[in-house]
Design a protein around this motif. Structure first.
Motif, PDB file in Angstrom:
ATOM      1  N   GLU A 204     -66.092-136.473 -27.043  1.00 43.48           N
ATOM      2  CA  GLU A 204     -65.045-135.464 -26.933  1.00 43.48           C
ATOM      3  C   GLU A 204     -64.239-135.393 -28.218  1.00 43.48           C
ATOM      4  O   GLU A 204     -63.908-134.324 -28.706  1.00 43.48           O
ATOM      5  CB  GLU A 204     -64.141-135.756 -25.735  1.00 43.48           C
TER       6      GLU A 204
ATOM      7  N   VAL B 224     -64.467-131.941 -30.025  1.00 44.48           N
ATOM      8  CA  VAL B 224     -63.289-131.129 -29.740  1.00 44.48           C
ATOM      9  C   VAL B 224     -62.205-131.345 -30.790  1.00 44.48           C
ATOM     10  O   VAL B 224     -61.630-130.404 -31.314  1.00 44.48           O
ATOM     11  CB  VAL B 224     -62.749-131.453 -28.333  1.00 44.48           C
TER      12      VAL B 224
ATOM     13  N   GLY C 178     -46.354-122.871 -23.130  1.00 42.27           N
ATOM     14  CA  GLY C 178     -46.216-121.492 -23.596  1.00 42.27           C
ATOM     15  C   GLY C 178     -46.094-120.546 -22.422  1.00 42.27           C
ATOM     16  O   GLY C 178     -45.530-120.889 -21.383  1.00 42.27           O
ATOM     17  N   TYR C 179     -46.680-119.380 -22.553  1.00 43.29           N
ATOM     18  CA  TYR C 179     -46.539-118.340 -21.549  1.00 43.29           C
ATOM     19  C   TYR C 179     -47.535-118.552 -20.416  1.00 43.29           C
ATOM     20  O   TYR C 179     -47.222-118.376 -19.249  1.00 43.29           O
ATOM     21  CB  TYR C 179     -46.782-116.990 -22.220  1.00 43.29           C
ATOM     22  N   GLY C 180     -48.747-118.957 -20.764  1.00 44.25           N
ATOM     23  CA  GLY C 180     -49.790-119.080 -19.745  1.00 44.25           C
ATOM     24  C   GLY C 180     -50.116-120.519 -19.403  1.00 44.25           C
ATOM     25  O   GLY C 180     -50.946-120.776 -18.544  1.00 44.25           O
ATOM     26  N   GLY C 181     -49.496-121.480 -20.065  1.00 45.22           N
ATOM     27  CA  GLY C 181     -49.821-122.870 -19.809  1.00 45.22           C
ATOM     28  C   GLY C 181     -49.565-123.671 -21.068  1.00 45.22           C
ATOM     29  O   GLY C 181     -48.891-123.197 -21.981  1.00 45.22           O
TER      30      GLY C 181
ATOM     31  N   LYS D  33     -55.855-125.687 -28.125  1.00 43.04           N
ATOM     32  CA  LYS D  33     -56.069-125.184 -26.769  1.00 43.04           C
ATOM     33  C   LYS D  33     -54.871-124.340 -26.359  1.00 43.04           C
ATOM     34  O   LYS D  33     -53.726-124.698 -26.625  1.00 43.04           O
ATOM     35  CB  LYS D  33     -56.196-126.370 -25.800  1.00 43.04           C
TER      36      LYS D  33
ATOM     37  N   LYS E 151     -53.685-120.894 -23.387  1.00 41.91           N
ATOM     38  CA  LYS E 151     -54.122-119.925 -22.385  1.00 41.91           C
ATOM     39  C   LYS E 151     -53.212-118.706 -22.438  1.00 41.91           C
ATOM     40  O   LYS E 151     -52.839-118.141 -21.420  1.00 41.91           O
ATOM     41  CB  LYS E 151     -54.073-120.559 -20.997  1.00 41.91           C
TER      42      LYS E 151
ATOM     43  N   PRO F 252     -54.564-112.621 -24.136  1.00 41.39           N
ATOM     44  CA  PRO F 252     -55.387-112.118 -25.233  1.00 41.39           C
ATOM     45  C   PRO F 252     -54.712-110.923 -25.906  1.00 41.39           C
ATOM     46  O   PRO F 252     -54.152-110.065 -25.227  1.00 41.39           O
ATOM     47  CB  PRO F 252     -56.675-111.677 -24.536  1.00 41.39           C
ATOM     48  N   GLY F 253     -54.767-110.888 -27.220  1.00 36.06           N
ATOM     49  CA  GLY F 253     -54.210-109.756 -27.945  1.00 36.06           C
ATOM     50  C   GLY F 253     -52.727-109.883 -28.236  1.00 36.06           C
ATOM     51  O   GLY F 253     -52.200-109.231 -29.132  1.00 36.06           O
TER      52      GLY F 253
END
Lengths: 196, 198, 191
Positions: free
Chosen positions: C37, C41, C94-97, C118, C120, C123-124
């Motif tokens: 990993e 990664v 953040g906003y999504g995780g 990493k 989430k 997009p855009g």
């Protein structure tokens, strides 16, 4: 982590059209080709899958959250999820048989098939992979199932007409089915432009 | 020789996924390149041979009412083992195949062979059956992956083989291309068998 | 009745055997998987924020403890055996995780570079935090007042329409720099 309403809307559109579970992610193709020869079977299959997918997705999400993570058993995810699905299908079958025999008569034959429907296990795994919250899991599972149903029913509608056509011998049966599925997938591919 | 027969039937007469149209999901999803097809095929073959062996060894112990549940546990165990081993030794392939490794569990070929063959036959025959079916499956996946990779990107196993003027037909490595390519291959196979019978 | 007991026993035995053998296999492959990993990664991210070293930051990685049972995995960059910079992963919500960021920093406390490992985000919008135009703004900053959005008097231009995502990156990086500065002696001792 707060999701606005519009984010949920995008999640639904993505799951139903853009990342359609059958045509873009290739999950659940065996029943797709197997049960799409006529409209009634396709409807029955779509309904059973919706039912099991939402139930299995949410239950396996809970199992993961409250059982696997606390005991650091995440590597057993595959094993536990398939057992959850298998047990669930069996329970649903028994329940329907006893209490709502009318539904059982129409859906019963599809239930055992769903255990090995990779769309159900696939959705359960995606829930965990994407770190969805419980509400997101519920919405995503339902929309995926709807996407599955739409694709299946569209496809069955087309396939019913094949009976009237003269198809070249080597293409008869599954081969022409696959090519048709490809063309439907091509149409769904257009939805990719909707959510950029 | 019965063993040879059971082994070779998987290579042509009952070649999965063309003759036995089972386990299509990984066939369509991971065959964007020959290497992925080969990796997926070998992983599936491993699980298939192991589960066939064990199911056949235990065929007289497992009560028939719970046999499907028992088979699923056995198969899932080997799938988790494959997941762990691939993470440890071929991590990049593991990343590329992603969700389709755990989904080997629900590959209908494996449960199908356990139920239709291994639960009724001796260990040696079951191993031969698993090996034949597995290799047939691997060959099909590699072939399909190779064709899609060649036409879609102009490469084979990651090496450029087409001339520099070749314009890759990217449709082939996209989702719709998978369905159409498999459909045409299936038709070609049907045609060949029809010719050889006639 | 005997049938049911037999069914029960057989299934239980199969499950137990499978559980035990898998846990043994998991134990045997644990270290190897952790190595893999890191290699697939973390390594690309580490290489993108560090340069000019002649050691192997992957092999020499170490958990550095900061007291209070807090520790962080750090990747040292050395030249002729001399530690001159290191990389570590920092994160914030953040906003999504979670947004994870690989932060490269030299011994003077100057940022060498950051790379989003990493996220989430949408997009855009928020996802544009991974673009070089955003991340390169952090390069060479070291004063904590500079590592802030322009609206707060710092030097980082937020991505329009994605303030929450931009803020998360800024917060994670400035926290990381602070941790580094507070523990610099400790870090020098470890490597």
């Amino acid at each position: 982590m707060e999701w606005a309403l519009s984010d949920y809307f995008i999640l639904v559109i993505l799951a139903v059209f853009v990342n359609n579970i059958l045509l873009a992610q290739f999950l659940g193709n065996c029943p797709f080709l197997g049960t799409s020869k006529n409209m009634d079977t396709a409807l029955g299959m779509a309904m059973s899958v919706t039912f099991v997918m939402v139930l299995a997705g949410t239950i396996s999400w809970m199992v993961h959250k409250f059982l696997l993570i606390p005991y650091e058993l995440e590597y057993l995810q595959t094993l536990t999820f398939i057992l959850v699905i298998a047990a669930l299908v069996q329970l649903v079958e028994m329940f329907l048989q006893k209490s709502v025999p009318t539904i059982y008569r129409s859906l019963g034959i599809f239930l055992p098939l769903i255990t090995t429907n990779c769309a159900v296990l696939g959705v359960a795994i995606i829930n965990i992979k994407e770190d969805y919250t419980f509400l997101q899991t519920l919405i995503f599972d339902f929309s995926s199932a709807v996407g599955f149903g739409i694709a299946l029913i569209l496809f069955a509608g087309l396939r019913e007409r094949f009976a009237l056509l003269k198809i070249p011998k080597p293409f008869d049966g599954t081969a022409i089915g696959l090519v048709t599925a490809g063309l439907i997938a091509l149409a769904f591919y257009g939805f990719k432009g909707m959510v950029g | 020789m019965r063993i040879v027969q059971e082994f070779t039937k998987g290579l042509w007469n009952e070649l999965p996924p063309f003759r036995l149209v089972l386990g299509l999901c990984p066939v369509l999803a991971v065959t964007t390149a020959a290497k992925n097809g080969l990796g997926m095929g070998l992983a599936t073959t491993f699980v298939l041979i192991c589960s066939n062996t064990l199911v056949s060894m235990m065929r007289n112990i497992i009560p028939s009412k719970v046999r499907i549940a028992a088979f699923i546990v056995i198969i899932a165990t080997f799938v988790v083992a494959v997941e762990l081993l691939m993470q440890a030794y071929v991590y990049s392939l593991y990343q590329q195949l992603g969700i389709f490794i755990p989904l080997i569990v629900v590959n209908c070929i494996i449960l199908g062979r356990a139920e239709a063959f291994a639960s009724k036959n001796s260990v040696m025959l079951s191993i031969a059956d698993g090996l034949g079916m597995g290799l047939g499956f691997t060959a099909s996946l590699t072939l399909l992956g190779g064709i899609r990779e060649l036409i879609g990107t102009g490469q084979l196993f990651g090496f450029s083989v087409m001339s520099a003027h070749y314009e890759p037909f990217a449709f082939m490595v996209k989702a719709p291309g998978a369905f159409i390519c498999l459909g045409i291959l299936l038709a070609v196979m049907n045609y060949i068998s029809m010719q050889s019978k006639a | 009745m005997r049938d049911i007991i037999k069914m029960f026993i057989v299934l239980t035995v199969i499950c137990c055997v499978s559980g035990v053998s898998l846990s043994i296999l998991k134990d045997k492959t644990k270290d190897k998987i952790a190595d893999q990993e890191i290699k697939f990664v973390k390594e690309p991210a580490v290489l993108s924020v560090l340069a000019g070293f002649d050691n192997d930051p992957m092999i020499e990685r170490k958990e550095v403890e900061f007291g209070n049972d807090v520790s962080k995995l750090m990747f040292p960059a050395k030249k002729d055996g001399e530690l001159f910079a290191l990389a570590m992963e920092v994160s914030d919500v953040g906003y999504g995780g979670d947004v994870n960021i690989m932060l490269g920093i030299d011994m003077e406390g100057q940022i060498r570079g950051i790379s989003i490992t990493k996220h989430k985000e949408t997009p855009g919008l928020g996802a544009r935090i991974s673009e070089a135009n955003f991340t390169k703004q952090f390069k060479s900053l070291s004063v904590s007042g500079d590592i802030a959005l322009t609206s707060k008097g710092g030097k980082i231009e937020a991505i329009s329409g994605a303030t929450i995502s931009s803020k998360a990156v800024v917060k994670a990086v400035s926290d990381g720099v602070a941790i580094f500065k507070d523990n610099i002696e400790n870090i020098k001792n470890v490597f």
